[in-house]
Design an enzyme around this catalytic site. Structure first.
Site, PDB file in Angstrom:
ATOM      1  CG  LEU A 191       6.752  -4.170 -16.132  1.00 54.97           C
ATOM      2  CD1 LEU A 191       6.525  -3.478 -14.813  1.00 54.97           C
ATOM      3  CD2 LEU A 191       8.148  -4.068 -16.719  1.00 54.97           C
ATOM      4  CG  ASP A 192       4.696  -0.779 -17.430  1.00 51.61           C
ATOM      5  OD1 ASP A 192       4.435  -0.312 -16.231  1.00 51.61           O
ATOM      6  OD2 ASP A 192       5.926  -0.800 -18.096  1.00 51.61           O
ATOM      7  CD  GLU A 193       1.217  -6.465 -21.162  1.00 51.11           C
ATOM      8  OE1 GLU A 193       0.214  -7.274 -20.965  1.00 51.11           O
ATOM      9  OE2 GLU A 193       2.218  -6.916 -22.036  1.00 51.11           O
ATOM     10  N   GLY A 250       8.161  -0.442 -19.807  1.00 48.85           N
ATOM     11  CA  GLY A 250       9.364  -0.791 -19.212  1.00 48.85           C
ATOM     12  C   GLY A 250      10.298   0.375 -18.813  1.00 48.85           C
TER      13      GLY A 250
END
Length: 288
Positions: A231-233, A205
């Site tokens: 998100l961001d995965e 994040g």
């Protein structure tokens, strides 16, 4: 750098006979293997292979090779593709107001260090239109005043128009500080790379360097990964780290982080362009 001949990539259930079938078919068509990498994942039961090969003058073209390989692909249940190694993928870079990764990619491509053609730059701000012009790259200013709702949908529709109109093969989020919608993530699945300024899965994040400072980390990092709706995965392609200490404030961590972000992202883009990355569920196999 694999910039001549052809590249074959394979992902399939692991079983005997795969290498023999692939090498035999290439031999039958007068091809010479330049280099080859393979990996069998004992945990997923899948086999991965990348073969860089050449053909003699007057040998089979790309279409002929694909047609010839189709029966082998069907026999072993493969996900496969054959690429012309001399063709540079067309790249679109997305950026907001932080430009070090953009500048680094532009320079590397211009200097011949990245086997890509940067065909477009898209930004929700105008800060880098002069930089784009200095490299003779089309710049698309697509502002986004509201990060949700109809305006976001309209802006992303315009983004995807650029992808289609410019025949973009790969989208690179080079510190593009907007979260892509689930719809756009699906449309760009497997062909969009993001650089996140932390050593994922830590500090996802916003403001990861401030999160890192708050936890007193001794290493900071950057992670290049494929974009997904989570998100961001997305599947991680490359990570880079740098040692820091207790005396450094968040701004100093950010300054150190710029270098590792550039390195990790450039490697990921290069490996994708050279067809060295194969998806393995939520992970990647990277043949370096």
């Amino acid at each position: 750098m694999s910039n001549t001949g052809f590249i074959l990539t394979i992902s399939c259930p692991d079983q005997p006979g795969i290498v023999h079938a692939v090498s035999g078919l290439l031999f039958q068509h007068g091809c010479n293997i330049v280099d080859s990498d393979q990996y069998g994942d004992a945990f997923t039961g899948r086999f991965f292979m990348r073969v860089h090969f050449s053909t003699a003058a007057g040998g089979p073209d790309l279409g002929t090779l694909r047609a010839a390989f189709a029966p082998v692909g069907d026999q072993f249940g493969m996900q496969w593709e054959v690429f012309d190694a001399s063709v540079k993928p067309r790249v679109m870079i997305m950026v907001s107001k932080i430009g070090h990764c953009l500048n680094d990619l532009l320079f590397r491509a211009k200097a011949g260090g990245l086997p890509v053609e940067i065909a477009a730059i898209v930004s929700n701000h105008r800060d880098f239109y002069q930089l784009a012009a200095s490299y003779d790259v089309p710049f698309f200013h697509l502002p986004l005043m509201n990060a949700s709702g109809e305006q976001k949908a309209a802006q992303e529709a315009r983004v995807f128009e650029v992808v289609r109109d410019q025949n973009i093969d790969l989208v690179v989020l080079a510190r593009y500080m907007q979260v892509l919608s689930d719809d756009l993530c699906r449309k760009l699945a497997g062909r969009a790379i993001n650089i996140h300024h932390s050593f994922l899965p830590s500090f996802k994040g916003a403001k990861p360097y401030y999160q890192a400072h708050d936890r007193g980390v001794k290493l900071i990092g950057a992670t290049a990964h494929y974009v997904t709706a989570d998100l961001d995965e997305g599947p991680i392609i490359e990570q880079e780290i740098e040692r820091v200490d207790h005396s450094m404030d968040p701004d100093q961590l950010t300054a150190v982080g710029r270098d590792v972000e550039c390195v990790a992202l450039a490697r990921a883009v290069k490996w994708h362009a050279e067809h060295r990355i194969l998806l393995n569920g939520h992970k990647t196999v990277v043949f370096k």
